[in-house]
Motif scaffolding. Structure first.
Motif, short mmCIF file in Angstrom:
data_model
loop_
_atom_site.label_atom_id
_atom_site.label_comp_id
_atom_site.label_asym_id
_atom_site.label_seq_id
_atom_site.Cartn_x
_atom_site.Cartn_y
_atom_site.Cartn_z
N UNK A 59 60.00 46.20 43.64
CA UNK A 59 59.77 45.69 44.98
C UNK A 59 60.46 46.54 46.04
N UNK A 233 54.93 28.97 45.50
CA UNK A 233 54.31 28.82 46.81
C UNK A 233 53.46 27.57 46.90
N UNK A 234 53.17 26.93 45.77
CA UNK A 234 52.36 25.72 45.84
C UNK A 234 53.18 24.47 45.56
N UNK A 304 50.99 41.08 39.61
CA UNK A 304 49.74 40.34 39.77
C UNK A 304 49.90 39.02 40.46
N UNK A 305 48.90 38.66 41.25
CA UNK A 305 48.89 37.31 41.84
C UNK A 305 48.53 36.26 40.79
N UNK A 306 48.66 35.04 41.20
CA UNK A 306 48.44 33.91 40.29
C UNK A 306 46.96 33.54 40.26
N UNK B 18 55.33 27.26 51.68
CA UNK B 18 54.08 27.87 52.14
C UNK B 18 53.58 27.30 53.44
N UNK B 120 51.98 36.61 48.87
CA UNK B 120 53.03 35.77 48.32
C UNK B 120 52.45 34.41 47.95
N UNK B 121 51.59 33.89 48.82
CA UNK B 121 51.01 32.59 48.54
C UNK B 121 49.99 32.66 47.41
N UNK B 122 49.38 33.83 47.26
CA UNK B 122 48.49 34.00 46.11
C UNK B 122 49.30 34.09 44.82
N UNK B 123 50.58 34.35 44.93
CA UNK B 123 51.42 34.33 43.75
C UNK B 123 51.98 35.64 43.28
N UNK B 124 51.84 36.72 44.06
CA UNK B 124 52.56 37.92 43.64
C UNK B 124 54.03 37.71 43.94
N UNK B 125 54.83 37.86 42.95
CA UNK B 125 56.22 37.47 43.04
C UNK B 125 56.95 38.40 44.02
N UNK B 126 56.89 38.10 45.33
CA UNK B 126 57.63 38.78 46.39
C UNK B 126 57.26 40.27 46.53
N UNK B 196 41.94 39.51 40.52
CA UNK B 196 42.51 38.17 40.73
C UNK B 196 42.48 37.81 42.20
N UNK B 197 42.85 38.77 43.04
CA UNK B 197 42.81 38.50 44.48
C UNK B 197 41.39 38.14 44.89
N UNK B 200 40.37 34.71 43.73
CA UNK B 200 41.06 33.62 44.40
C UNK B 200 40.60 33.45 45.84
N UNK B 349 45.48 24.95 44.87
CA UNK B 349 45.78 26.37 45.11
C UNK B 349 44.96 26.91 46.26
N UNK B 350 43.72 26.41 46.40
CA UNK B 350 42.88 26.85 47.52
C UNK B 350 43.50 26.42 48.84
N UNK B 352 46.57 26.18 49.68
CA UNK B 352 47.62 27.10 50.09
C UNK B 352 47.02 28.41 50.59
#
Lengths: 396, 367, 147
Positions: A59, A233-234, A304-306, B18, B120-126, B196-197, B200, B349-350, B352
């Motif tokens: 990062x 985040x959720x 990767x995103x979630x 979020x 970040x909200x999609x979940x990439x860890x920072x 994934x992006x 989503x 998840x949507x 957010x």
């Protein structure tokens, strides 16, 4: 003298009078378990440092670097902080369940290490049903997560726990099937047997199994891109939203143990365990391979995103499950073909031929699957300006 | 036997990672699906409009910094535009160029914050957040050179700026302009084609152009819906009419388009700043005026294209030293109009992701 | 460049279709009777040569003896802007017809005006306080609001 169970047992029974064999047996067992558990907690603490430093590099930041050389004492500071914190639990929480939850999550992680062969003779126990034991024990962390979510009486936690149960149970299937491929090839359920049979690492022989396993294992330890159980985040933390102090510390410990467990299993089953050139001891080979595996897992996590809940479940059943089945059928067919009738281990040259076929099939299978599951409609379309607006208009 | 289920109501916020500040969504879930949603505003309401009635015209500039604290420059510009329209104040040309430079830098910074938090909200860890903040940091450093502040800049004044740019600002700006396109390429490589992006964000939270216009939605969200409308082109203020740039639009109006439109806008902003640097004339950056401005009686509505949409100030003057009424048309606030219709029926998840794609800023929503 | 329709031009257009709705007009704006607001709004939105589909903002100003509601309109298709105002007399329960049916964008802004200025919008689907909490006494943006 190696610090093995037999040696300790021999030492203790030498001191104790005859007839007290069971005491000697328990003392040596407990002693060894104590050593291993403490060593594991220490390693997990060190691993938190490793993870945070590596994530920091990913990062473009530094990571913990203040206390001790390279910030190595940071885990100690974290542990002291967490232990001295007040243990808060909600008024309406189910005390018993929420207290047991961290323990229920942590114990399976330790249990797995009981049968991991770190070296040729370095293991606590060598179960002849090792793979089954692993599947059974790792499956238990579902309970820990659900207990944490249920016990804290928090809607976020409950939502996370519900997601967790659905996901963990689904991903156990492809994970078990991926391991089955390795078991078929090794002809043994014992982990030492699997290591011994890997004249060529199974990563090379069955890449499909490796891929399925590493994806399913990422989901099993609920890390990105499958971290919807915590989904910071959720769900603001998911099942451990309401935990603080030492309970939270244990949850975190279990969470940091998970990649270690996964890396250990990965090393044993797919990377050839402690096998390697004799320049350095097998244990060191094991640690190096496990480190490489954790690094790979970290890389996935950092990038990767979630995925969304329905996508995660769909991927388990529509993507990984067929791939795992294909892997099993392929391996079984190849064994039937190359090893017809014989029981002697498969030679390296045969394994190389098999891996050639397997890599080819893996490529084709993934290509087909990506085109079936992948959504070409997701690709960007060409935008057309709407007739509703004309910013160049000059009204009279 | 059918299983008995019941919907669960969850308060998403005011303390939630979020919600971009203190915002509350009262959401009713049926399992993972959102069946009802009610936004609750006002946790950051500071009464800016009332405060403005008690301040002199110059003092209000500092109040506008606190509206959308991620794009203070644009807020400054919006306010002084309205005020200059009301008072008929001429602005020196150099000041206009510097204004455009700082506002476009602010747009890049604001969009970078959006991109980081969206991922970040999609979940990439920072990770993406850190990448974006790394570049934003350089913009904030440039702001520090301009006016001594990084976030709450208060750089603009009615009739000009507080001060000219220092001499070391220009080389630093040129360095930044050289690096920025590479940064944007890097972001695009990392994000835009990620499966994934895409899965989503594609076809999630779709907003049709008719609905977007009807609901007064502005800025990148409107443009993502395919409506090519940008005040910088439609009603050019400052020196935008002399600039050569494109207005990117999206194809479907989903969350992905809102991201890609902002990303392309960053490129256009770099283009604009480069032209400004080439063309900027010498001269003064402020007009002499009384410290206590007294605009003539009347009212004026001035608006600019802020990073989040059309930022308008409606100022009513009674000839005194402070406005009789100062209404702020904040884009974030009005962009939340369609929140319920976009989210209901989707997954948690949507929710957010859609809320993140609107990029509302609570300082501006609650004012 | 967005062309601002003067009050006079707008008044002619409106008066042609709805006689006696326009009270007065200035250079930049045109005052219309508050009762005729919804139908004038719909006319402004749907007439092809006006096409004010985008409601920029709804503002309210407290002029002590009356309230003024200001609608800033924009036609994106024709790049045209206009200002429509309406007066609302009375301090006890002032009331104006809502335009949410015509422009959805008015929804939150009308709620905000009710909350801070105390002007009720007839026909608004959800006329509740928005920034302040239910039960708050008074409307802070009014000039006579005591701190």
């Amino acid at each position: 003298m190696e610090l093995g169970f037999r040696n300790i047992h021999a030492f203790v029974s030498g001191i104790l009078p005859d007839g007290l064999e069971w005491i000697a047996f328990s003392i040596s067992g407990i002693f060894l378990a104590l050593v291993v558990i403490n060593a594991l907690v220490g390693v997990a603490a060190l691993y938190t440092w490793f993870e945070r430093r590596v994530l920091g590099r990913f990062q473009s930041r530094l990571g913990p670097n203040r206390w001790g050389p390279f910030g190595l004492l940071q885990p100690l500071a974290d542990i002291i902080k967490l232990i001295t914190k007040e243990d808060i639990s909600p008024n309406s929480a189910d005390r018993i369940v929420s207290t047991l939850a961290p323990i229920a999550l942590l114990v399976p992680a330790f249990l797995v290490f009981a049968i991991i062969p770190f070296g040729t003779n370095s293991f606590l126990g060598d179960l002849n049903v090792g793979v089954l034991f692993i599947m059974g024990v790792t499956g238990m962390n579902t309970f820990g997560i659900f207990m944490g979510g249920w016990g804290s009486r928090n809607k976020y936690a409950m939502l996370g726990a519900m997601r967790g149960v659905a996901m963990l149970v689904s991903y156990e299937v492809p994970m078990a099937l991926a391991l089955a491929g390795a078991v078929l090839l090794a002809g043994s359920l014992s982990l030492s047997g699997i290591v011994a049979s890997q004249t060529l690492p199974f990563l090379i022989v069955q890449p499909l199994g490796f891929l399925v396993f590493i994806i399913a294992a990422s989901a099993e330890m609920s890390r990105a891109p499958f971290d919807m159980i915590e989904a910071e985040s959720e769900l603001t933390g998911g099942y451990h939203t309401e935990f603080s102090g030492i309970k939270f510390a244990i949850f975190q410990l279990a969470e940091f143990m998970a990649p270690l467990v996964t890396a250990a299993i990965l090393t044993v089953v797919f990377l050839g365990g402690s096998r390697g050139p004799d320049l350095i001891p097998g244990q060191v080979w094991f640690i190096l391979k496990a480190l490489a595996a954790t690094f790979l897992l970290l890389w996935i996590r950092a990038t990767w995103p979630r995925l969304r809940v329905d996508q995660i479940m769909g991927f388990a059943w529509k993507g990984l499950f067929p791939l795992a089945l294909l892997n099993i059928f392929l391996i079984a067919a190849e064994i039937q073909f190359f090893q017809s009738g014989g029981i002697e281990p498969i030679g390296v040259s045969t394994l190389l031929i098999m891996s050639g076929i397997n890599w080819l099939v893996t490529g084709i299978a993934i290509y087909i699957l990506a085109n079936v599951l992948g959504q070409p409609s997701l690709q960007p379309k060409k935008p057309v300006p709407s007739p509703l607006a004309n910013m160049y208009a000059e009204a009279e | 036997m059918p299983i008995r289920t019941e919907p669960v109501t969850i308060n998403l916020g005011p303390q939630h990672p979020s919600t971009h500040g203190v915002f509350r969504l009262r959401v009713t879930f049926d399992g993972e699906e959102v069946i009802d949603l009610e936004p609750v505003f006002g946790y950051l309401h500071r009464g800016t409009e009332k405060l403005a009635e008690e301040r002199t015209y110059t003092q209000i500039v500092t109040l506008t910094d606190r509206l959308d604290y991620e794009s203070a420059m644009s807020n400054n510009l919006g306010y002084v535009t309205a005020l200059e329209k009301l008072g008929g104040i001429e602005v020196p040309e150099r000041a206009m160029y510097l204004r455009v430079i700082s506002v476009e830098l602010q747009r890049i910074a604001s969009h970078l914050v959006f991109t980081g938090f969206f991922l970040q909200e999609l979940g990439t860890f920072v990770t993406m957040l850190m990448y974006c903040f790394r570049e934003r940091e350089r913009i904030l450093d440039l702001f520090e050179m301009l006016c001594g502040a990084r976030i709450t800049v208060s750089y603009m004044r009615p009739g000009g700026l507080t001060q000219d740019a220092p001499s070391d600002f220009w080389p630093a700006l040129n360095d930044f302009l050289e690096d920025m396109p590479g940064y944007i390429d890097e972001l695009e490589e990392l994000i835009t084609r990620n499966e994934i992006v895409l899965s989503r964000t594609r076809d999630v939270g779709v907003l049709d152009p008719e609905v977007a216009i009807d609901a007064s939605i502005s800025g990148p969200i409107l443009r993502a819906s395919g409506v090519q409308w940008d005040l910088r082109k439609a009603d050019p203020y400052e020196i935008y009419s002399e600039m050569d740039f494109e207005i990117p639009i999206g194809a479907t109006g989903d969350c992905f388009d809102r991201y890609i439109v902002r990303l392309q806008e960053m490129r256009e902003s770099v283009k604009i700043i480069k032209q400004c640097v080439d063309k900027i004339p010498d001269g003064t950056v402020k007009t002499d005026g009384a410290f206590f401005m007294r605009p003539p009686e009347g009212d004026a509505y001035g608006c600019v294209e802020a990073p989040r949409g059309e930022l308008g100030f409606y100022i009513v003057s009674d000839g005194g030293i402070s406005p009789y009424r100062c209404k702020i048309r904040s884009p974030s606030f009005i962009n939340t109009t369609m929140l319920r219709d976009m989210i209901v029926g989707g997954k948690m998840s949507d929710l957010i992701v859609i809320f993140g794609s609107l990029a509302v800023n609570m300082g501006e929503v609650d004012r | 460049m967005t062309r601002a329709l003067t009050g006079g031009e707008l008044a002619v257009q409106i008066n042609d279709n709805f006689p006696n709705t326009v009270d007065e007009y200035t250079d930049i704006s045109c005052y219309i009777q508050s009762n005729d607001l919804p139908k004038v709004a719909r006319f402004l939105k749907e007439t092809p040569n006006l096409n004010f589909a985008f409601l920029r903002s709804v503002s309210a100003v407290d002029y002590i003896d009356h309230f003024e509601i200001i609608y800033h309109l924009l036609s994106m298709r024709l790049n045209l802007s206009a200002v429509v105002k309406t007066k609302c007399p009375g301090r006890e329960d002032p009331c104006v017809p809502s335009v949410v049916d015509v422009w959805r964008g008015a929804n939150l802004q009308e709620r905000e005006i009710w909350d801070l200025m105390g002007i009720r919008f007839d026909g608004h689907p959800n006329m509740k306080r928005i920034m302040l909490w239910e039960g708050f006494q008074g409307h802070p943006l009014r000039k006579d609001f005591l701190r």
